[in-house]
Design an enzyme around this catalytic site. Structure first.
Site, PDB file in Angstrom:
ATOM      1  N   CYS A   1      -8.189  -0.570   7.584  1.00  0.00           N
ATOM      2  CA  CYS A   1      -6.956   0.203   7.645  1.00  0.00           C
ATOM      3  C   CYS A   1      -6.779   0.692   9.068  1.00  0.00           C
ATOM      4  O   CYS A   1      -7.736   1.144   9.702  1.00  0.00           O
ATOM      5  CB  CYS A   1      -7.044   1.377   6.671  1.00  0.00           C
ATOM      6  SG  CYS A   1      -5.749   2.602   6.910  1.00  0.00           S
TER       7      CYS A   1
ATOM      8  N   GLN B   1      -7.976  19.668   8.264  1.00  0.00           N
ATOM      9  CA  GLN B   1      -6.921  18.803   8.812  1.00  0.00           C
ATOM     10  C   GLN B   1      -7.458  17.379   8.978  1.00  0.00           C
ATOM     11  O   GLN B   1      -8.541  17.203   9.537  1.00  0.00           O
ATOM     12  CB  GLN B   1      -6.458  19.337  10.171  1.00  0.00           C
ATOM     13  CG  GLN B   1      -5.863  20.742  10.114  1.00  0.00           C
ATOM     14  CD  GLN B   1      -4.491  20.796   9.472  1.00  0.00           C
ATOM     15  OE1 GLN B   1      -3.874  19.769   9.190  1.00  0.00           O
ATOM     16  NE2 GLN B   1      -4.014  22.004   9.209  1.00  0.00           N
TER      17      GLN B   1
ATOM     18  N   ASP C   1       0.052  28.909   6.641  1.00  0.00           N
ATOM     19  CA  ASP C   1      -0.046  27.441   6.655  1.00  0.00           C
ATOM     20  C   ASP C   1      -0.152  26.973   5.206  1.00  0.00           C
ATOM     21  O   ASP C   1      -1.208  26.499   4.780  1.00  0.00           O
ATOM     22  CB  ASP C   1      -1.288  27.041   7.479  1.00  0.00           C
ATOM     23  CG  ASP C   1      -1.437  25.539   7.618  1.00  0.00           C
ATOM     24  OD1 ASP C   1      -0.535  24.796   7.205  1.00  0.00           O
ATOM     25  OD2 ASP C   1      -2.488  25.108   8.141  1.00  0.00           O
TER      26      ASP C   1
ATOM     27  N   CYS D   1       3.804  21.637   6.470  1.00  0.00           N
ATOM     28  CA  CYS D   1       3.707  20.177   6.377  1.00  0.00           C
ATOM     29  C   CYS D   1       4.878  19.641   5.549  1.00  0.00           C
ATOM     30  O   CYS D   1       4.819  18.524   5.048  1.00  0.00           O
ATOM     31  CB  CYS D   1       2.362  19.758   5.784  1.00  0.00           C
ATOM     32  SG  CYS D   1       1.987  20.553   4.223  1.00  0.00           S
TER      33      CYS D   1
ATOM     34  N   CYS E   1       0.822  -1.211   0.000  1.00  0.00           N
ATOM     35  CA  CYS E   1       0.000   0.000   0.000  1.00  0.00           C
ATOM     36  C   CYS E   1       0.855   1.259   0.000  1.00  0.00           C
ATOM     37  O   CYS E   1       0.666   2.152  -0.805  1.00  0.00           O
ATOM     38  CB  CYS E   1      -0.950  -0.044   1.195  1.00  0.00           C
ATOM     39  SG  CYS E   1      -1.583   1.537   1.715  1.00  0.00           S
TER      40      CYS E   1
HETATM   41  N1  SAH Z   1      -4.901  26.622   7.689  1.00  0.00           N
HETATM   42  C1  SAH Z   1      -5.906  25.751   7.172  1.00  0.00           C
HETATM   43  C2  SAH Z   1      -5.606  25.196   5.778  1.00  0.00           C
HETATM   44  C3  SAH Z   1      -4.192  24.783   5.468  1.00  0.00           C
HETATM   45  S1  SAH Z   1      -3.975  23.829   4.008  1.00  0.00           S
HETATM   46  C4  SAH Z   1      -6.229  24.650   8.149  1.00  0.00           C
HETATM   47  O1  SAH Z   1      -5.525  24.446   9.130  1.00  0.00           O
HETATM   48  O2  SAH Z   1      -7.233  23.948   7.956  1.00  0.00           O
HETATM   49  C5  SAH Z   1      -3.430  24.987   2.842  1.00  0.00           C
HETATM   50  C6  SAH Z   1      -4.529  25.806   2.203  1.00  0.00           C
HETATM   51  O3  SAH Z   1      -3.902  26.696   1.266  1.00  0.00           O
HETATM   52  C7  SAH Z   1      -5.546  25.018   1.374  1.00  0.00           C
HETATM   53  O4  SAH Z   1      -6.843  25.357   1.815  1.00  0.00           O
HETATM   54  C8  SAH Z   1      -5.333  25.497  -0.068  1.00  0.00           C
HETATM   55  O5  SAH Z   1      -6.545  25.571  -0.812  1.00  0.00           O
HETATM   56  C9  SAH Z   1      -4.757  26.877   0.150  1.00  0.00           C
HETATM   57  N2  SAH Z   1      -3.917  27.417  -0.934  1.00  0.00           N
HETATM   58  C10 SAH Z   1      -3.116  26.753  -1.790  1.00  0.00           C
HETATM   59  N3  SAH Z   1      -2.457  27.608  -2.574  1.00  0.00           N
HETATM   60  C11 SAH Z   1      -2.843  28.861  -2.214  1.00  0.00           C
HETATM   61  C12 SAH Z   1      -2.495  30.168  -2.662  1.00  0.00           C
HETATM   62  N4  SAH Z   1      -1.613  30.345  -3.642  1.00  0.00           N
HETATM   63  N5  SAH Z   1      -3.078  31.221  -2.063  1.00  0.00           N
HETATM   64  C13 SAH Z   1      -3.966  31.052  -1.052  1.00  0.00           C
HETATM   65  N6  SAH Z   1      -4.334  29.825  -0.592  1.00  0.00           N
HETATM   66  C14 SAH Z   1      -3.783  28.753  -1.158  1.00  0.00           C
END
Ligand code: SAH
Length: 384
Positions: free
Chosen positions: A92, A216, A314, A341, A16
């Protein structure tokens, strides 16, 4: 910390590739993840121990499977690492167990209703993927059936049967993906039952989550992560906070009660719609969301000489951009909270921030992805 039943094992693990359960104990894994973070960013700041889970199993609130055929038998599973061979997965250890059970049932229903499975090579057939998302505290469950076209033979009977077998399902959505792509979801959602979204409660706030909105995958650890983000932001109630890459607005909303004003920036329109609904639902009037590319919006803010006191970012695995960092420096927040991440792009971005006059204070990992190689880090920076 409590933790593990080190000898839990999985019959699919070799093929997997989604997780590495059984290769090492969870304690060893947490230590290794900390070392990995250190390898990338020790030169910028001290790295604290990983915050691990007490019970690191069945934590995934989002479960995906692809449909295929093996010897003419319909199966649901995951692609073998690096190939398009399907490994049928029945249980899983990291996914939510209710979600796994629903996927099993849907596979059986596809057989009994004789619904065609999509064939990647010929582009024929209907059913492509299934996605199950669960609000871990509300217990609301969304089933997304991804089809190659809009038609869905025996749709009403199919849905009725699925609901009868799994009354815990609160909404069912058909997502139409007619592209020849590796992306799971297409652009169009058609609610077949219920509201078309689920809700979950995190840090005392209620969030609605649409099929394609980021949320998340580990709700227990998301709360640990968000609490650390609030601590590192050290808010007094007077600050203007920017929550960049904000998804459905979770982090910004957790901070709103302790700030003067919050602005969330997010590219995905569905997520922004969720974020606005979430602000209303939680009676937060000091937060607003913009649908924009984070770099473009921050650059515009800096050109308009706008200021913020705290910037939270983030971004996805690819990290941020040099222009974003430049714009942040012009907006001149006292503090930055960077949630990443991917320690590799974090290292690169910390270098950009260093050149722009920001120093990393400390970093720590929060284990969002037990038994996988994915590493989440939260890092605070201050203006030198
Ligand atoms: N902080 C949030 C989401 C983090 S994931 C939480 O904790 O739930 C990263 C996010 O960035 C996603 O929702 C994705 O759609 C967004 N994203 C990706 N590229 C981007 C960009 N260029 N500008 C703004 N947002 C973006």
């Amino acid at each position: 910390m409590g933790i593990t039943e080190a000898n839990k094992s999985c019959p699919y693990v070799k093929k997997c590739g989604a997780c590495h359960i059984g290769d090492r104990t969870y304690e060893e894994e947490l230590a290794e993840k900390k070392r990995q973070i250190e390898r990338y960013i020790k030169k910028y700041c001290p790295v604290k121990d990983m915050a691990g889970m007490y019970y690191p199993y069945h934590y995934r609130n989002k479960v995906h499977a692809v449909f295929g055929r093996i010897k003419n038998e319909v199966v649901a599973g995951t692609y073998e690492e690096g190939t398009h061979n399907i490994i049928p997965i029945k249980d899983c250890l990291i996914e939510d167990a209710q979600a796994s059970a629903i996927i099993k049932t849907v596979t059986e229903l596809i057989k009994s209703f004789k619904i065609w499975i999509y064939n990647e090579d010929t582009g024929r057939g209907l059913m492509r993927h299934i996605l199950v998302r669960k609000g871990m505290s509300t217990k609301q469950i969304m089933v997304v059936l991804v089809t190659a076209g809009a038609e869905f033979p025996h749709k009403n009977n199919f849905i009725a049967k699925l609901r009868e077998l799994h009354p815990e399902i609160t909404t069912i959505v058909q997502n139409i993906n007619d592209e020849n792509t590796t992306m799971v979801l297409g652009e169009r959602d058609k609610p077949l039952y219920g509201t078309g979204y689920i809700e979950d409660v995190l840090c005392g706030l209620r969030f609605r989550i649409s099929p394609s909105s980021f949320y998340q995958v580990n709700s227990v650890q998301a709360q640990v992560l968000y609490k650390k983000a609030v601590q590192k932001a050290a808010l007094t109630g007077e600050e203007t906070v920017i929550d960049a890459y904000c998804g459905i607005g979770t982090i910004g909303m957790v901070m709103a009660a302790k700030a003067r004003r919050v602005i969330g920036i997010e590219l995905n329109q569905h997520a922004v719609r969720d974020a606005n609904a979430n602000a209303k639902r939680n009676n937060l009037s000091n937060i607003q969301f913009v649908a924009a590319d984070a770099t473009e919006y921050m650059t515009r803010m800096s050109e308009n000489a706008e200021r913020a006191d705290v910037v939270v970012l983030d971004p996805p695995r690819s990290g941020s951009t040099p222009e974003f960092v430049k714009a942040v420096a012009a907006i001149a927040p006292k503090r930055i909270v960077y949630i990443s991440c991917n320690p590799e792009t974090l290292e690169r971005d910390l270098e950009w921030f260093r050149k722009a006059g920001y120093r990393a204070a400390e970093a720590e990992g929060v284990d969002m992805f037990a038994f996988t190689n994915h590493v989440e880090v939260i890092c605070s920076l201050y203006r030198a």
